[in-house]
Design a protein around this motif. Structure first.
Motif, PDB file in Angstrom:
ATOM      1  N   PRO A   1      31.818  30.810  67.184  1.00 21.30           N
ATOM      2  CA  PRO A   1      33.229  30.820  66.940  1.00 21.30           C
ATOM      3  C   PRO A   1      33.974  32.286  66.899  1.00 21.30           C
ATOM      4  N   VAL A   2      35.217  32.101  67.222  1.00 22.99           N
ATOM      5  CA  VAL A   2      35.832  33.367  67.388  1.00 22.99           C
ATOM      6  C   VAL A   2      35.512  34.525  66.419  1.00 22.99           C
ATOM      7  N   PRO A   3      35.287  34.518  65.435  1.00 25.41           N
ATOM      8  CA  PRO A   3      35.021  35.755  64.423  1.00 25.41           C
ATOM      9  C   PRO A   3      33.729  36.224  64.935  1.00 25.41           C
ATOM     10  N   ALA A   4      32.961  35.677  65.769  1.00 24.32           N
ATOM     11  CA  ALA A   4      31.472  36.166  65.660  1.00 24.32           C
ATOM     12  C   ALA A   4      31.466  36.495  67.497  1.00 24.32           C
ATOM     13  N   THR A   5      32.644  36.460  68.155  1.00 26.07           N
ATOM     14  CA  THR A   5      32.464  36.642  69.642  1.00 26.07           C
ATOM     15  C   THR A   5      32.787  38.181  70.180  1.00 26.07           C
ATOM     16  N   LYS A   6      32.441  38.331  71.315  1.00 30.39           N
ATOM     17  CA  LYS A   6      32.615  39.564  71.797  1.00 30.39           C
ATOM     18  C   LYS A   6      33.750  39.764  72.923  1.00 30.39           C
ATOM     19  N   LEU A   7      34.779  40.760  72.595  1.00 34.19           N
ATOM     20  CA  LEU A   7      35.749  40.885  73.403  1.00 34.19           C
ATOM     21  C   LEU A   7      35.454  41.066  74.810  1.00 34.19           C
ATOM     22  N   SER A   8      34.474  41.728  75.044  1.00 38.25           N
ATOM     23  CA  SER A   8      33.887  41.972  76.474  1.00 38.25           C
ATOM     24  C   SER A   8      33.600  40.518  77.142  1.00 38.25           C
ATOM     25  N   ASP A   9      32.958  39.611  76.349  1.00 39.59           N
ATOM     26  CA  ASP A   9      32.758  38.418  76.916  1.00 39.59           C
ATOM     27  C   ASP A   9      33.959  37.553  77.388  1.00 39.59           C
ATOM     28  N   TRP A  10      35.231  37.784  76.449  1.00 36.26           N
ATOM     29  CA  TRP A  10      36.343  37.221  76.729  1.00 36.26           C
ATOM     30  C   TRP A  10      37.008  37.568  78.175  1.00 36.26           C
ATOM     31  N   LYS A  11      37.039  39.051  77.965  1.00 35.42           N
ATOM     32  CA  LYS A  11      37.794  39.516  79.290  1.00 35.42           C
ATOM     33  C   LYS A  11      36.898  39.248  80.572  1.00 35.42           C
ATOM     34  N   THR A  12      35.733  39.029  80.595  1.00 32.46           N
ATOM     35  CA  THR A  12      34.751  38.671  81.659  1.00 32.46           C
ATOM     36  C   THR A  12      35.248  37.187  82.013  1.00 32.46           C
ATOM     37  N   MET A  13      35.333  36.336  81.005  1.00 31.42           N
ATOM     38  CA  MET A  13      35.700  34.890  81.506  1.00 31.42           C
ATOM     39  C   MET A  13      36.960  34.860  81.972  1.00 31.42           C
ATOM     40  N   ILE A  14      38.006  35.707  81.268  1.00 31.96           N
ATOM     41  CA  ILE A  14      39.422  35.725  82.178  1.00 31.96           C
ATOM     42  C   ILE A  14      39.235  36.487  83.386  1.00 31.96           C
ATOM     43  N   GLU A  15      38.904  37.460  83.571  1.00 32.48           N
ATOM     44  CA  GLU A  15      38.581  38.039  85.292  1.00 32.48           C
ATOM     45  C   GLU A  15      38.036  37.233  86.195  1.00 32.48           C
ATOM     46  N   THR A  16      36.966  36.338  85.609  1.00 34.18           N
ATOM     47  CA  THR A  16      36.359  35.566  86.629  1.00 34.18           C
ATOM     48  C   THR A  16      37.287  34.181  86.694  1.00 34.18           C
ATOM     49  N   ASN A  17      37.289  33.522  85.851  1.00 35.37           N
ATOM     50  CA  ASN A  17      37.922  32.132  85.830  1.00 35.37           C
ATOM     51  C   ASN A  17      39.425  32.053  86.150  1.00 35.37           C
ATOM     52  N   VAL A  18      40.067  33.276  85.836  1.00 30.97           N
ATOM     53  CA  VAL A  18      41.594  33.103  86.034  1.00 30.97           C
ATOM     54  C   VAL A  18      41.785  34.119  87.150  1.00 30.97           C
ATOM     55  N   THR A  19      41.676  35.451  86.939  1.00 28.01           N
ATOM     56  CA  THR A  19      42.020  36.601  87.814  1.00 28.01           C
ATOM     57  C   THR A  19      41.358  36.167  89.105  1.00 28.01           C
ATOM     58  N   GLY A  20      40.113  36.188  89.274  1.00 31.63           N
ATOM     59  CA  GLY A  20      39.405  35.785  90.634  1.00 31.63           C
ATOM     60  C   GLY A  20      39.796  34.756  91.294  1.00 31.63           C
ATOM     61  N   LEU A  21      40.171  33.606  90.627  1.00 32.31           N
ATOM     62  CA  LEU A  21      40.776  32.451  91.195  1.00 32.31           C
ATOM     63  C   LEU A  21      41.896  32.398  91.771  1.00 32.31           C
TER      64      LEU A  21
END
Length: 249
Positions: free
Chosen positions: A92-112
């Protein structure tokens, strides 16, 4: 019907299965991925109808350079399958890593959007097809889905927006939204946790990559006057859970 299809993320899962499906039907396939050795293996398997382009979709310069360098016979793209994507983490959100969030956005959104934007003129010229791989997570939230679900909601809405902006151009756009499907996706998400993988899929009769590949192929080969706006697909064993209620005790 046959032509040339560009599929991102062909080194495993949905992308590899889709490459095989299209090649088996006589299409030329441009397959992209980060792992050159897997692209080489696919070239050996599929033969001259396959061209592998190794790059990371999060690298804009490398993406554009690879597309511009496509060899003769592979540059006239009729179908773009935006498959490359990933999920990182299940916490859940309190235990996540910001770097993982950014990687998902960069791949799933920006790359697409980068590869789509670059190919739009060609797809308009050829009255082509765009198939974007979203997820049931675009509509149905679940614990630990957080940013991954957000990126897939973007993909769904972006697909509908493309349809609107490309009105009258003859370009078809579809958002395909799979549910539980067995692939390397979960091993990536859990950092290679095979026990978690086995627990998730054990006895579930999950969708397989070939099921999604068949769906992608079907969408891409409909008559030119038919557009499938969005297609949500789940295994029979999967449906919806009750709403959560936190209670004072």
């Amino acid at each position: 019907m046959s032509g040339t299809v560009l599929i991102t993320g062909t080194t495993s899962g949905f992308g590899a299965a889709a490459a095989r499906r299209f090649a088996g039907a006589g299409w030329k396939v441009v397959g992209t991925g980060r792992r050159q050795e897997r692209l080489d293996e696919m070239r050996k398997e599929l033969g001259d109808c396959f061209h592998g382009a190794a790059f990371d979709v999060t690298d804009e310069a490398a993406t554009i350079a690879a597309i511009e360098a496509l060899p003769a016979g592979f540059g006239e793209i009729d179908v773009l399958v935006n498959n490359a994507g990933l999920a990182l983490g299940t916490k859940p959100v309190p235990a996540t890593k910001l770097s993982d969030w950014k990687t998902m956005i960069e791949t799933n959104v920006t790359g697409l959007v980068t590869i789509t934007h670059h190919l739009i003129p060609k797809l308009i010229e050829r009255r082509g097809v765009i198939v974007n791989l979203s997820s049931v997570a675009s509509t149905w939230p679940y614990p630990g889905g957080n940013v991954y679900g957000g990126t897939k909601a973007f993909v769904r809405q972006f697909s509908l927006g493309l349809r609107s902006d490309l009105h009258g151009k003859g370009v078809r756009v579809t958002s395909i939204e799979p549910g539980l499907c067995e692939s390397e996706f979960t091993l990536v998400r859990t950092g290679g946790d095979k026990e978690a993988y086995d627990k998730l899929y054990g006895g579930a009769h999950a969708l397989q990559p070939e099921d999604i590949a068949e769906t992608v192929f079907w969408v891409a080969t409909q008559p030119p006057h038919v557009n499938v706006n969005a297609l949500e697909i789940m295994p029979v064993t999967q449906s919806w859970a009750p709403f959560q209620v936190a209670r004072d005790v």
